[in-house]
Design a protein around this motif. Structure first.
Motif, mmCIF file in Angstrom:
data_model
loop_
_atom_site.group_PDB
_atom_site.id
_atom_site.type_symbol
_atom_site.label_atom_id
_atom_site.label_comp_id
_atom_site.label_asym_id
_atom_site.label_seq_id
_atom_site.Cartn_x
_atom_site.Cartn_y
_atom_site.Cartn_z
ATOM 1 N N ARG A 237 0.936 -1.423 0.029
ATOM 2 C CA ARG A 237 -0.078 -0.012 0.012
ATOM 3 C C ARG A 237 0.870 1.359 -0.055
ATOM 4 N NH1 ARG A 237 -1.988 -2.233 5.584
ATOM 5 N NH2 ARG A 237 -0.332 -1.104 7.105
ATOM 6 N N GLY A 238 2.318 1.021 -0.260
ATOM 7 C CA GLY A 238 3.041 2.204 -0.426
ATOM 8 C C GLY A 238 3.520 2.871 0.900
ATOM 9 N N GLY A 239 3.248 2.198 1.986
ATOM 10 C CA GLY A 239 3.718 2.592 3.280
ATOM 11 C C GLY A 239 5.229 2.294 3.889
ATOM 12 N N ASN A 240 5.480 2.930 5.095
ATOM 13 C CA ASN A 240 6.837 2.277 5.652
ATOM 14 C C ASN A 240 6.655 1.422 6.971
ATOM 15 O OD1 ASN A 240 8.424 3.748 3.967
ATOM 16 N ND2 ASN A 240 8.069 5.662 5.163
ATOM 17 N N VAL A 241 7.274 0.410 7.144
ATOM 18 C CA VAL A 241 7.267 -0.274 8.282
ATOM 19 C C VAL A 241 8.214 0.296 9.361
ATOM 20 C CG1 VAL A 241 7.450 -2.548 9.437
ATOM 21 C CG2 VAL A 241 6.690 -2.441 7.279
ATOM 22 N N VAL A 242 7.626 0.589 10.364
ATOM 23 C CA VAL A 242 8.426 1.605 11.404
ATOM 24 C C VAL A 242 8.478 0.522 12.476
ATOM 25 C CG1 VAL A 242 8.771 3.622 12.886
ATOM 26 C CG2 VAL A 242 7.942 3.777 10.504
ATOM 27 N N ILE A 243 9.513 0.313 12.862
ATOM 28 C CA ILE A 243 9.919 -0.851 14.216
ATOM 29 C C ILE A 243 10.581 -0.160 15.009
ATOM 30 C CG2 ILE A 243 10.896 -3.035 14.931
ATOM 31 C CD1 ILE A 243 10.665 -3.899 11.884
ATOM 32 N N PRO A 244 9.896 0.366 16.325
ATOM 33 C CA PRO A 244 10.749 0.861 17.381
ATOM 34 C C PRO A 244 11.572 -0.453 17.990
ATOM 35 C CG PRO A 244 8.322 1.287 17.515
ATOM 36 C CD PRO A 244 8.520 0.514 16.555
ATOM 37 N N HIS A 356 6.757 11.232 11.347
ATOM 38 C CA HIS A 356 6.421 11.307 9.741
ATOM 39 C C HIS A 356 5.626 10.117 9.304
ATOM 40 C CE1 HIS A 356 9.512 14.330 8.309
ATOM 41 N NE2 HIS A 356 10.115 14.139 9.501
ATOM 42 N N ASN A 357 5.446 9.299 10.263
ATOM 43 C CA ASN A 357 4.504 7.954 9.631
ATOM 44 C C ASN A 357 3.264 7.671 10.368
ATOM 45 O OD1 ASN A 357 6.427 6.492 7.441
ATOM 46 N ND2 ASN A 357 7.805 7.437 8.874
ATOM 47 N N LEU A 358 3.234 8.186 11.571
ATOM 48 C CA LEU A 358 1.899 7.859 12.556
ATOM 49 C C LEU A 358 0.628 8.382 11.866
ATOM 50 C CD1 LEU A 358 2.760 8.382 16.151
ATOM 51 C CD2 LEU A 358 1.999 6.277 15.243
ATOM 52 N N TRP A 359 0.735 9.413 11.106
ATOM 53 C CA TRP A 359 -0.462 10.106 10.482
ATOM 54 C C TRP A 359 -0.621 9.330 9.034
ATOM 55 C CZ3 TRP A 359 0.524 12.623 5.923
ATOM 56 C CH2 TRP A 359 1.681 12.577 5.661
ATOM 57 N N MET A 364 2.876 1.303 8.754
ATOM 58 C CA MET A 364 2.678 0.452 9.883
ATOM 59 C C MET A 364 3.578 0.641 11.076
ATOM 60 S SD MET A 364 3.246 -3.644 10.218
ATOM 61 C CE MET A 364 1.526 -4.044 9.422
ATOM 62 N N VAL A 365 3.205 0.864 12.405
ATOM 63 C CA VAL A 365 4.202 0.859 13.515
ATOM 64 C C VAL A 365 3.950 -0.655 14.182
ATOM 65 C CG1 VAL A 365 5.018 1.843 15.604
ATOM 66 C CG2 VAL A 365 3.781 3.416 13.887
ATOM 67 N N ALA A 395 -1.871 12.610 14.768
ATOM 68 C CA ALA A 395 -2.917 11.640 14.443
ATOM 69 C C ALA A 395 -2.432 10.475 14.328
ATOM 70 C CB ALA A 395 -3.928 12.111 13.208
ATOM 71 N N VAL A 396 -2.947 9.435 14.993
ATOM 72 C CA VAL A 396 -2.452 8.038 14.823
ATOM 73 C C VAL A 396 -3.544 7.378 13.741
ATOM 74 C CG1 VAL A 396 -2.084 5.731 16.032
ATOM 75 C CG2 VAL A 396 -1.484 8.010 17.057
ATOM 76 N N LYS A 397 -2.968 7.204 12.499
ATOM 77 C CA LYS A 397 -3.836 6.590 11.465
ATOM 78 C C LYS A 397 -3.011 5.373 11.095
ATOM 79 C CE LYS A 397 -6.493 10.792 10.261
ATOM 80 N NZ LYS A 397 -6.806 11.726 9.250
ATOM 81 N N ALA A 398 -1.731 5.449 11.340
ATOM 82 C CA ALA A 398 -0.958 4.038 10.935
ATOM 83 C C ALA A 398 -1.678 2.836 11.265
ATOM 84 C CB ALA A 398 0.447 4.054 11.112
ATOM 85 N N GLU A 399 -1.394 1.580 10.779
ATOM 86 C CA GLU A 399 -1.698 0.290 11.400
ATOM 87 C C GLU A 399 -0.704 0.113 12.642
ATOM 88 O OE1 GLU A 399 -1.740 -4.419 10.250
ATOM 89 O OE2 GLU A 399 -1.224 -2.906 8.902
ATOM 90 N N ILE A 400 -1.158 -0.275 13.580
ATOM 91 C CA ILE A 400 -0.321 -0.577 14.862
ATOM 92 C C ILE A 400 -0.459 -2.246 14.758
ATOM 93 C CG2 ILE A 400 0.039 -0.264 17.256
ATOM 94 C CD1 ILE A 400 0.194 2.162 15.384
ATOM 95 N N ALA A 401 0.908 -2.841 14.924
ATOM 96 C CA ALA A 401 0.922 -4.053 14.879
ATOM 97 C C ALA A 401 1.774 -4.444 15.987
ATOM 98 C CB ALA A 401 1.205 -4.811 13.580
ATOM 99 N N VAL A 402 1.760 -5.837 16.551
ATOM 100 C CA VAL A 402 2.584 -6.142 17.809
ATOM 101 C C VAL A 402 2.935 -7.685 17.330
ATOM 102 C CG1 VAL A 402 2.799 -6.977 20.014
ATOM 103 C CG2 VAL A 402 1.310 -5.041 19.391
ATOM 104 N N LEU A 403 4.413 -7.908 17.224
ATOM 105 C CA LEU A 403 4.838 -9.201 16.917
ATOM 106 C C LEU A 403 4.821 -10.073 18.130
ATOM 107 C CD1 LEU A 403 6.337 -10.824 14.964
ATOM 108 C CD2 LEU A 403 8.507 -9.935 15.733
#
Length: 533
Positions: A237-244, A356-359, A364-365, A395-403
């Protein structure tokens, strides 16, 4: 012969326990508190200058982060730790010192603008280097004499490269006692490092309880498949996977997984997708992982190394050290994977990537580790719709996922399995390093279902090991969170007044502007005021 519990008591971070024997003093860990601070901790009750030794379970800052402060305050003894822990501490304590110095510099600038004084860092790079100079490298299984009547041995506990539980033998006169400090017990089947080893005998055990009230969730698939699916749908979908990610341990695991994903072609349609590690500390730590003895690795990782395969490297992996390199990651619009510290989003470059990515709903975070209460990571993890970053509402619009299940800590079952390694039940199990309710519930579980005698001490608890009796057993002293909130509100109100002063000064300086410019300024000010009426 006495134990005094100081830190990580009914809290997850800030591990620190004082041992007194034959007139000698030693610490097990000397960690920094991270995230929300619930209870007041007693200060170390003796002068650091008379502390003979520190036994360090592993390099994470919540176990090692106050060693430079201990040195600054006069400690001149020896810090005993495994070889890998010493190597990791050599970079982590320096990194922590740089953070302390940068924060002090920022606070000084802010204080000076308000007419205040210079702000001193908690400790500086010289203090970190001083603490590092006190490290003594120990091999797993090596028994070392650390003081008169005090022996110690390190056993791999599978939490982090070099992590250990520590067996301590105390002798005073004709009385001997054996203590075992669990440190952080590792999860099983983690990549790179070995599973936790157990110990067979102890009179007293101090055990962590981070996940003492629950089991790790399962994704229904293995970690590699789950991560590959997260990357696939985000890049599609053209997004970034951001991994804290924690710079030491978790980042290397993510690289290990992504190498496998790329090797097996598990992400399709995005050939050779870019991966960025945006953390100077993580880059240095990865170097230490690659240089360590392969005997510290699990069988699978050793097999890769024996085949000449670098388990943490792959095509299109980029590292960014400078601030300019970090900023350029978000300037590049190609979908990518970004791994950045800190793991709980409390500081560091991850906050810029979140901004830069949460909105962006395309991004995905992906959380891959424990998020302590009160941290930004926990707030996002728990479903916040909006957060504040650098004074800006995001705003938090990114997909939030948990491994799910991807934790360096053992869950309840893992802790019980580790405790079950003792051939005979210890005389008493002290439970620490867990959230308030978790410590109490784990004590109840140990006593009611597993036949242990257990207790969760608060800071300041003293236990006489020779007489097997409590000398002091205080209740926890909560920190007044409300007063902290009022202080924060006053600080923000002060900023508002200073902004008003700047506006007034600007108006006074604008007398010679053209009518057109003055009219524009008036319109903008009235528009701002109308928003707050």
């Amino acid at each position: 012969m006495k134990l005094t519990f100081l830190g990580a008591t009914h809290e997850v971070t800030g591990s620190c326990t004082l041992i007194e024997n034959n007139g000698h003093y030693g610490l097990v860990d000397c960690g920094m508190e991270q995230g929300e601070n619930i209870f007041k901790n007693q200060e170390i009750p003796v002068n650091p200058g008379i502390i003979d030794y520190v036994l360090l379970t592993h390099a994470h800052i919540d176990h090692s982060g106050l060693l430079p402060l201990l040195y600054k305050n006069g400690f001149s003894g020896t810090i005993y730790a495994t070889v890998a822990t010493c190597d990791l501490c050599s970079i982590m304590l320096r990194d922590s010192a740089h953070i302390q110095m940068m924060e002090a510099e920022w606070r000084t600038r802010k204080s000076k603008r308000a007419g205040g004084q210079d702000r001193e860092p908690l400790y500086d790079i010289d203090d970190a280097n001083g603490a590092i100079s006190k490290l003594r490298r120990c091999e797993y299984g090596e028994t070392v004499q650390v003081a008169d009547g005090v022996m110690a041995r390190f056993t791999d506990v599978g939490h982090l490269l070099g992590s250990s539980c520590i067996e301590v033998w105390l002798t005073e006169g004709d009385v001997s006692r054996k203590l075992v400090f669990s440190g952080d017990v590792g999860n099983t089947n983690q990549p790179i490092i070995r599973n936790p080893s157990t110990v067979e005998e102890a009179d007293y055990v101090v055990i962590e309880s981070t996940y003492g009230d629950r089991l790790h969730e399962s994704t229904g698939s293995n970690n590699v498949d789950f991560l590959a699916d997260c990357i696939q749908r985000t890049l599609d979908r053209g997004g970034n996977v951001v991994i804290p990610s924690f710079a030491v341990g978790r980042t290397q695991e993510m690289l290990y997984f992504i190498r496998d994903i790329k090797t097996r072609g598990l992400v399709t349609g995005h050939d050779n997708f870019p991966v960025y590690v945006d953390s100077p500390l993580a880059i240095e730590a990865t170097g230490i992982f690659l240089q360590t003895s392969k005997d510290d690795f699990d069988d699978e990782t050793r097999a890769l190394v024996d085949q000449g395969i670098n388990p943490l490297m792959f095509p299109n992996l980029h590292t960014s050290v400078s601030a300019d390199e970090s900023r350029a990651i978000n300037d590049d619009k190609q979908p990518k994977v970004i791994i950045a510290a800190s793991g709980m989003c409390e500081a560091g470059r991850i906050r810029h990537h979140l901004k830069h990515n949460l909105w962006r709903k395309e991004s995905m975070v992906l959380f891959v580790g424990y998020q302590a209460a009160g941290t930004l990571g926990r707030i996002i993890h728990d479903g916040a719709k909006q957060v504040t970053l650098f004074g800006e509402k995001i705003a938090v619009k990114a997909e939030i996922a948990v491994l799910a299940g991807k934790s360096g800590h053992a869950d309840q079952k893992g802790l019980l399995n580790w405790l079950g390694g003792f051939k005979q039940k210890p005389r008493l199990v002290f439970v620490n390093h867990g959230e308030n309710e978790v410590c109490d519930s784990f004590v109840k579980l140990l006593e009611e279902e597993h036949g242990h005698k257990a207790f969760a001490p608060y800071s300041g608890t003293e236990f006489d090991l020779k007489e097997e009796a409590f000398l002091a057993c205080p209740e926890g002293v909560p920190i007044e969170q409300e007063s902290d909130g009022r202080a924060r509100a006053n600080e923000i109100y002060d900023r508002l007044n200073k902004s008003l002063e700047k506006v007034s000064a600007k108006v006074r300086q604008s007398k010679d502007l053209s009518n057109k410019e003055l009219s524009k300024m008036v319109d903008q000010l009235e528009m701002l005021l109308s928003k707050w009426q």
